[in-house]
Design a protein around this motif. Structure first.
Motif, PDB file in Angstrom:
ATOM      1  N   ILE A 295       7.378  -2.048  51.741  1.00 31.33           N
ATOM      2  CA  ILE A 295       8.762  -2.890  51.131  1.00 31.33           C
ATOM      3  C   ILE A 295      10.005  -2.437  51.753  1.00 31.33           C
ATOM      4  CG2 ILE A 295       9.633  -2.890  49.240  1.00 31.33           C
ATOM      5  CD1 ILE A 295       7.020  -2.477  47.748  1.00 31.33           C
ATOM      6  N   ILE A 296      10.198  -1.158  51.816  1.00 32.96           N
ATOM      7  CA  ILE A 296      11.263  -0.911  52.863  1.00 32.96           C
ATOM      8  C   ILE A 296      11.462  -1.588  54.193  1.00 32.96           C
ATOM      9  CG2 ILE A 296      12.888   1.105  53.703  1.00 32.96           C
ATOM     10  CD1 ILE A 296      11.556   2.403  51.273  1.00 32.96           C
ATOM     11  N   VAL A 297      10.403  -2.279  54.681  1.00 35.78           N
ATOM     12  CA  VAL A 297      10.541  -2.546  56.083  1.00 35.78           C
ATOM     13  C   VAL A 297      10.780  -3.952  55.735  1.00 35.78           C
ATOM     14  CG1 VAL A 297       9.642  -2.978  58.104  1.00 35.78           C
ATOM     15  CG2 VAL A 297       9.030  -0.865  57.908  1.00 35.78           C
ATOM     16  N   GLY A 298      10.153  -4.630  55.158  1.00 35.17           N
ATOM     17  CA  GLY A 298       9.856  -5.449  54.986  1.00 35.17           C
ATOM     18  C   GLY A 298      11.676  -6.387  53.803  1.00 35.17           C
ATOM     19  N   GLY A 299      11.886  -5.475  53.134  1.00 27.91           N
ATOM     20  CA  GLY A 299      13.105  -5.640  52.581  1.00 27.91           C
ATOM     21  C   GLY A 299      14.480  -5.629  52.956  1.00 27.91           C
ATOM     22  N   VAL A 300      14.059  -4.427  54.080  1.00 25.20           N
ATOM     23  CA  VAL A 300      15.731  -4.495  54.983  1.00 25.20           C
ATOM     24  C   VAL A 300      15.684  -5.721  55.697  1.00 25.20           C
ATOM     25  CG1 VAL A 300      16.593  -2.623  56.764  1.00 25.20           C
ATOM     26  CG2 VAL A 300      15.707  -1.986  54.855  1.00 25.20           C
ATOM     27  N   PHE A 301      14.695  -6.171  56.645  1.00 25.97           N
ATOM     28  CA  PHE A 301      14.581  -7.235  56.962  1.00 25.97           C
ATOM     29  C   PHE A 301      15.465  -8.651  56.666  1.00 25.97           C
ATOM     30  CE2 PHE A 301      12.745 -11.629  58.015  1.00 25.97           C
ATOM     31  CZ  PHE A 301      12.875 -11.789  59.325  1.00 25.97           C
ATOM     32  N   LEU A 302      15.262  -8.469  54.897  1.00 25.73           N
ATOM     33  CA  LEU A 302      15.766 -10.017  54.020  1.00 25.73           C
ATOM     34  C   LEU A 302      16.941  -9.177  54.257  1.00 25.73           C
ATOM     35  CD1 LEU A 302      12.785 -10.463  51.194  1.00 25.73           C
ATOM     36  CD2 LEU A 302      13.782 -11.727  53.748  1.00 25.73           C
ATOM     37  N   VAL A 303      17.483  -7.863  54.135  1.00 19.80           N
ATOM     38  CA  VAL A 303      18.635  -8.065  53.446  1.00 19.80           C
ATOM     39  C   VAL A 303      19.720  -8.381  55.087  1.00 19.80           C
ATOM     40  CG1 VAL A 303      20.502  -6.076  52.487  1.00 19.80           C
ATOM     41  CG2 VAL A 303      18.778  -6.057  51.483  1.00 19.80           C
ATOM     42  N   LEU A 304      19.023  -7.613  55.975  1.00 17.60           N
ATOM     43  CA  LEU A 304      19.985  -8.214  57.212  1.00 17.60           C
ATOM     44  C   LEU A 304      20.409  -9.390  57.579  1.00 17.60           C
ATOM     45  CD1 LEU A 304      18.478  -5.255  58.973  1.00 17.60           C
ATOM     46  CD2 LEU A 304      20.773  -5.449  58.243  1.00 17.60           C
ATOM     47  N   THR A 305      18.468 -10.085  57.327  1.00 13.88           N
ATOM     48  CA  THR A 305      19.500 -11.377  57.497  1.00 13.88           C
ATOM     49  C   THR A 305      19.680 -12.637  56.576  1.00 13.88           C
ATOM     50  OG1 THR A 305      16.820 -12.112  56.779  1.00 13.88           O
ATOM     51  CG2 THR A 305      16.944 -12.076  59.153  1.00 13.88           C
ATOM     52  N   ARG A 306      20.187 -11.587  55.111  1.00 11.97           N
ATOM     53  CA  ARG A 306      20.781 -12.442  54.337  1.00 11.97           C
ATOM     54  C   ARG A 306      20.204 -13.429  53.499  1.00 11.97           C
ATOM     55  NH1 ARG A 306      27.495 -13.199  56.469  1.00 11.97           N
ATOM     56  NH2 ARG A 306      27.847 -10.997  57.688  1.00 11.97           N
ATOM     57  N   VAL A 307      18.614 -12.930  53.889  1.00 14.08           N
ATOM     58  CA  VAL A 307      17.958 -13.555  52.241  1.00 14.08           C
ATOM     59  C   VAL A 307      17.854 -13.231  51.377  1.00 14.08           C
ATOM     60  CG1 VAL A 307      16.075 -15.050  52.032  1.00 14.08           C
ATOM     61  CG2 VAL A 307      16.965 -15.101  54.818  1.00 14.08           C
ATOM     62  N   ALA A 308      18.283 -11.555  51.442  1.00 19.05           N
ATOM     63  CA  ALA A 308      18.517 -11.136  50.469  1.00 19.05           C
ATOM     64  C   ALA A 308      19.487 -10.649  49.845  1.00 19.05           C
ATOM     65  CB  ALA A 308      17.744  -9.931  50.140  1.00 19.05           C
ATOM     66  N   ASN A 309      20.516 -10.667  49.352  1.00 18.61           N
ATOM     67  CA  ASN A 309      22.303 -10.131  48.869  1.00 18.61           C
ATOM     68  C   ASN A 309      21.776  -8.848  48.754  1.00 18.61           C
ATOM     69  OD1 ASN A 309      24.128  -9.567  47.330  1.00 18.61           O
ATOM     70  ND2 ASN A 309      24.447 -11.967  47.743  1.00 18.61           N
ATOM     71  N   TRP A 310      22.933  -8.333  50.063  1.00 16.26           N
ATOM     72  CA  TRP A 310      22.672  -6.188  49.199  1.00 16.26           C
ATOM     73  C   TRP A 310      23.387  -5.626  48.226  1.00 16.26           C
ATOM     74  CZ3 TRP A 310      27.078  -3.858  48.414  1.00 16.26           C
ATOM     75  CH2 TRP A 310      28.631  -4.449  48.849  1.00 16.26           C
ATOM     76  N   ARG A 311      23.723  -7.138  47.712  1.00 13.53           N
ATOM     77  CA  ARG A 311      24.503  -5.860  46.271  1.00 13.53           C
ATOM     78  C   ARG A 311      23.595  -5.820  44.889  1.00 13.53           C
ATOM     79  NH1 ARG A 311      27.434  -9.917  48.623  1.00 13.53           N
ATOM     80  NH2 ARG A 311      29.984  -9.336  49.224  1.00 13.53           N
ATOM     81  N   THR A 312      22.976  -7.011  44.849  1.00 17.32           N
ATOM     82  CA  THR A 312      21.783  -7.315  44.027  1.00 17.32           C
ATOM     83  C   THR A 312      21.077  -5.926  44.372  1.00 17.32           C
ATOM     84  OG1 THR A 312      21.272  -9.232  44.234  1.00 17.32           O
ATOM     85  CG2 THR A 312      20.300  -8.093  43.161  1.00 17.32           C
ATOM     86  N   VAL A 313      20.192  -5.143  45.631  1.00 23.76           N
ATOM     87  CA  VAL A 313      19.544  -4.461  45.959  1.00 23.76           C
ATOM     88  C   VAL A 313      20.061  -3.019  45.677  1.00 23.76           C
ATOM     89  CG1 VAL A 313      18.241  -3.270  47.360  1.00 23.76           C
ATOM     90  CG2 VAL A 313      18.503  -5.847  47.924  1.00 23.76           C
ATOM     91  N   ALA A 314      21.515  -3.191  46.425  1.00 26.58           N
ATOM     92  CA  ALA A 314      21.994  -1.146  46.133  1.00 26.58           C
ATOM     93  C   ALA A 314      22.330  -1.607  44.403  1.00 26.58           C
ATOM     94  CB  ALA A 314      23.388  -1.634  46.467  1.00 26.58           C
ATOM     95  N   GLY A 315      23.257  -2.270  43.801  1.00 20.05           N
ATOM     96  CA  GLY A 315      23.853  -2.092  42.392  1.00 20.05           C
ATOM     97  C   GLY A 315      22.131  -1.646  41.190  1.00 20.05           C
TER      98      GLY A 315
END
Lengths: 359, 199
Positions: free
Chosen positions: A232-252
Motif C-alpha cells: 500500500i505504501i509503495v503504490g500510495g507514495v506513487f499516487l502522491v508523487l504523481t499528485r493523483v492523490a492529494n498529500w494533504r488528505t493522506v498526511a491529515g
C-alpha cells in the motif's frame, strides 16, 4: 493492433446515427476508448495541451493499486481473479444499463471502483455477495446521482457498508488465512473451505496482538488488499508523487490518527492499543491512500481537505476502540464524504471574509 | 458524567433523525440551503432544550401520581400537555425571531410554526419519560437531540447544494434522492453504534 483498429472502423457505422445498433453506441465508445484515444477532434480553441483527462487519472490509480493486487494474489490465491471478474461484470452491467438508457458514455471511473471493491472485501466472500455489493454501490453510490463525478459518496464504500450491515455474519467469517512460502497461494483456488481466522483488529480486542512485522509484510488475515502495508505504501507514495492523490488528505488522516492515538493510549492504555500498531493494522493505510483521496467525494478547498482528513482520522480511531465494530475506516470515510460539502462551504466563507477584511 | 454521555449519544449514536427517523418533514423541506438549515437547526436546539425542561417539570410536578402539586394520576394527558407546551413555546420563539432577525424569519417562513409539529421535539419529551431521565439528563438529552438534528440537516443541506450540479435521473429527483441520501447517512452513522449507550 492494426487489425483491431480495422475492425473498429468497419463496425463503426452500425453504431452511428441511423445504424442498426445505435442504442448500443456507449458500449462501442467504451471499447474504442479503452484501446485508442477517441477519434473525435476539437474544431477550434481551446485545444488541450496536456491531456490529463479522467482516463489517465484513473489509469494512474490502477497502476498505484497494482502492488496491492499482486499482494492479494500472493496471499489469497486465484480466487481474487474470480472476485475481480465478478466485480467488473456485475458493476459494469449496472453502469452499462444506465449508459444505454440515458444515452451517455460509459466512464473510466468504474475501472477503479470495480478493482478497489474486491480489494476491500474479505477474500473468502461468496461471489454472489460480491456481485450484490458492487451492484448496490454503483447504483446507489453513483448512478442515481448522475454517474462519475457527481457522486457525493464513494461507491465502493457504499457497497461495502451495505454488505457489512446487511450480511454481518458472512462478512466477519470469511477472512482466509494468508498463504506463505515462495509461491504463497498463487497456484491455489481456495474459498471458505480453507482455514479462516479473525482479523488482527478483532483479535486485539481479545488481547491477542499480531506482531508488527506481520502487519507490515501482510502475513495476516484481513480484506484482500489491505493486509500488506508495504504494498500500500509503495503504490500510495506513487499516487502522491504523481499528485493523483492529494498529500494533504493522506498526511491529515495519518497525522490526526497518530496524535489522537498517542494521547488516548497515554491516557487510557487499557482501551487503546499502541498507535504504531494501529497505523499498520486494518484498512487505515489503504483507505487513506486510495479511498479518502478520491477527488470527487473529498473537499475541493485545501482547508476543507485538512478538516476532512482530521474527521476521518479521529473517527477511525474512536470507532475502532470504542464501538462494537473492529474497523472504522469505512464508516469514517463515509462520514467524511457526508461532511465534505459543508467543509468546503465553510472554507470558502472564511477565505471570502479574510479577503473582505484585506480589501 | 452520565449527562455528558447522554449528550454525546444523542448526537452520534442515537441521532434522533438518523437513528429514530423523527423530524423528517422539516428535514426534507428545509434542507435546500445551509443558511436556512443552520437557522432552523438553532431554533430546534433551543426549543428542544427548553421544552424538555418545562415538560419535565410539568410531568413530575403535576401529572404523575402523588405529585407534589396534584395527587391524581394524570399521565394519560401527557401527549396533549406536551404538545400544548411545545406549541406555546414555539409561538414565543417565533415572536423573538421576527423581532431580532427578520431575514431568518422570512427564510424559515411557514416552517418555524411547523416546529410545533416537529415529531423530534415531542419525541425528545416522550423518550425522557420512557427512559426515566433525571432533570439534568433530560435537558442534556434535549440539547444533544437538537444538536444531532441540526448537524444532520446541515450536512444534508451541504450535500443538496453540491447536488445542484448533478444530473439526476428523473424518477429520483426531489424527495426520492433526499430519502436515499438520508439512508446512506444513516448507514454511515451506524458506525458509532455502541460507542456510548443509552437505554
Amino acid at each position: 493492433m492494426r487489425l483491431l483498429l480495422g475492425i473498429l472502423d468497419r463496425v463503426r457505422p452500425i453504431f452511428e446515427d441511423g445504424g442498426k445498433l445505435r442504442p448500443m453506441k456507449p458500449v462501442f465508445d467504451a471499447t474504442e476508448n479503452f484501446f485508442y484515444a477517441p477519434s473525435a477532434r476539437t474544431q477550434n480553441a481551446p485545444h488541450i495541451r496536456d491531456p490529463l483527462d479522467l482516463k489517465r487519472f484513473m489509469s494512474m490509480v490502477i497502476i498505484g493499486l497494482a502492488p496491492c493486487v499482486v499482494a492479494a494474489f500472493y496471499f489469497f490465491g486465484l480466487r481474487m481473479l474470480a472476485m475481480i471478474v465478478v466485480s467488473y461484470a456485475a458493476g459494469g452491467a449496472v453502469e452499462m444499463l444506465f449508459a444505454v438508457v440515458r444515452k451517455e458514455e460509459i466512464n473510466e471511473g468504474f475501472l477503479v471502483t470495480g478493482l478497489i471493491f474486491p480489494l476491500i472485501l474479505p477474500p473468502g466472500l461468496p461471489l454472489w455477495i460480491v456481485a450484490v455489493g458492487v451492484a448496490f454501490g454503483v447504483l446507489v453510490g453513483k448512478e442515481i446521482f448522475g454517474g462519475t463525478g457527481r457522486n457525493p459518496f464513494n461507491p465502493a464504500l457504499v457497497g461495502r457498508c451495505f454488505l457489512v450491515l446487511g450480511y454481518p455474519g458472512v462478512m466477519s467469517a470469511t477472512y482466509i488465512v494468508p498463504g506463505s512460502g515462495p509461491l504463497g497461494r498463487l497456484t491455489e483456488y481456495v474459498g471458505v473451505e480453507a482455514m479462516t481466522r479473525a482479523t488482527p483488529l478483532a483479535e486485539a480486542k481479545q488481547g491477542v496482538v499480531a506482531p508488527i512485522a506481520d502487519l507490515f509484510w501482510g502475513n495476516v488475515t484481513g480484506s484482500a488488499g489491505e493486509t500488506a502495508a508495504i504494498a500500500i505504501i509503495v503504490g500510495g507514495v506513487f499516487l502522491v508523487l504523481t499528485r493523483v492523490a492529494n498529500w494533504r488528505t493522506v498526511a491529515g488522516i495519518i497525522g490526526s490518527f497518530t496524535v489522537l492515538g498517542l494521547v488516548l493510549h497515554y491516557a487510557r492504555p487499557d482501551d487503546f492499543a499502541p498507535v504504531g500498531w494501529h497505523l499498520l493494522a486494518g484498512g487505515l493505510l489503504f483507505g487513506a491512500f486510495f479511498m479518502a483521496t478520491d477527488p470527487v467525494t473529498s473537499p475541493i478547498t485545501n482547508g476543507g481537505k485538512w478538516a476532512y482528513a482530521v474527521i476521518i482520522g479521529a473517527a477511525t480511531l474512536l470507532i475502532r476502540n470504542l464501538t462494537g465494530y473492529v474497523e472504522g475506516m469505512m464508516f469514517a470515510i463515509l462520514l467524511g464524504n457526508i461532511a465534505a460539502p459543508v467543509l468546503d462551504d465553510v472554507a470558502v466563507r472564511l477565505r471570502l471574509r479574510r479577503l473582505q477584511h484585506e480589501g | 458524567m452520565t449527562t455528558l454521555i447522554i449528550i454525546v449519544a444523542a448526537i452520534f449514536t442515537n441521532n434522533i433523525l438518523l437513528a429514530s427517523f423523527l423530524g423528517m418533514c422539516s428535514f426534507l423541506a428545509c434542507s435546500a440551503k445551509i443558511e436556512t438549515a443552520l437557522g432552523l437547526g438553532a431554533a430546534v436546539i433551543f426549543v428542544m432544550t427548553c421544552t424538555t425542561a418545562i415538560n419535565y417539570g410539568i410531568y413530575y410536578g403535576v401529572l404523575v401520581e402523588n405529585a407534589p402539586l396534584l395527587k391524581t394520576d394524570l399521565t394519560y394527558l401527557q401527549f396533549i400537555i406536551f404538545i400544548a407546551v411545545i406549541a406555546a413555546f414555539v409561538q414565543f420563539v417565533e415572536m423573538f425571531v421576527e423581532r431580532f432577525s427578520p431575514a431568518l424569519y422570512h427564510a424559515l417562513g411557514i416552517f418555524l410554526p411547523l416546529i410545533t409539529v416537529n415529531c423530534a421535539i415531542l419525541g425528545a419529551s416522550l423518550f425522557m419519560i420512557i427512559r426515566r431521565y433525571s432533570l439534568a439528563q433530560s435537558v442534556g438529552f434535549g440539547f444533544g437531540g437538537g444538536v444531532g438534528w441540526a448537524l444532520a440537516i446541515t450536512l444534508m443541506a451541504g450535500l443538496r447544494q453540491k447536488m445542484g450540479y448533478s444530473h439526476i435521473p428523473k424518477p429520483f429527483q426531489g424527495v426520492a434522492i433526499i430519502m436515499i441520501i438520508t439512508g446512506v447517512m444513516a448507514m454511515a452513522f451506524m458506525g458509532f453504534a455502541g460507542m456510548v449507550s443509552i437505554q
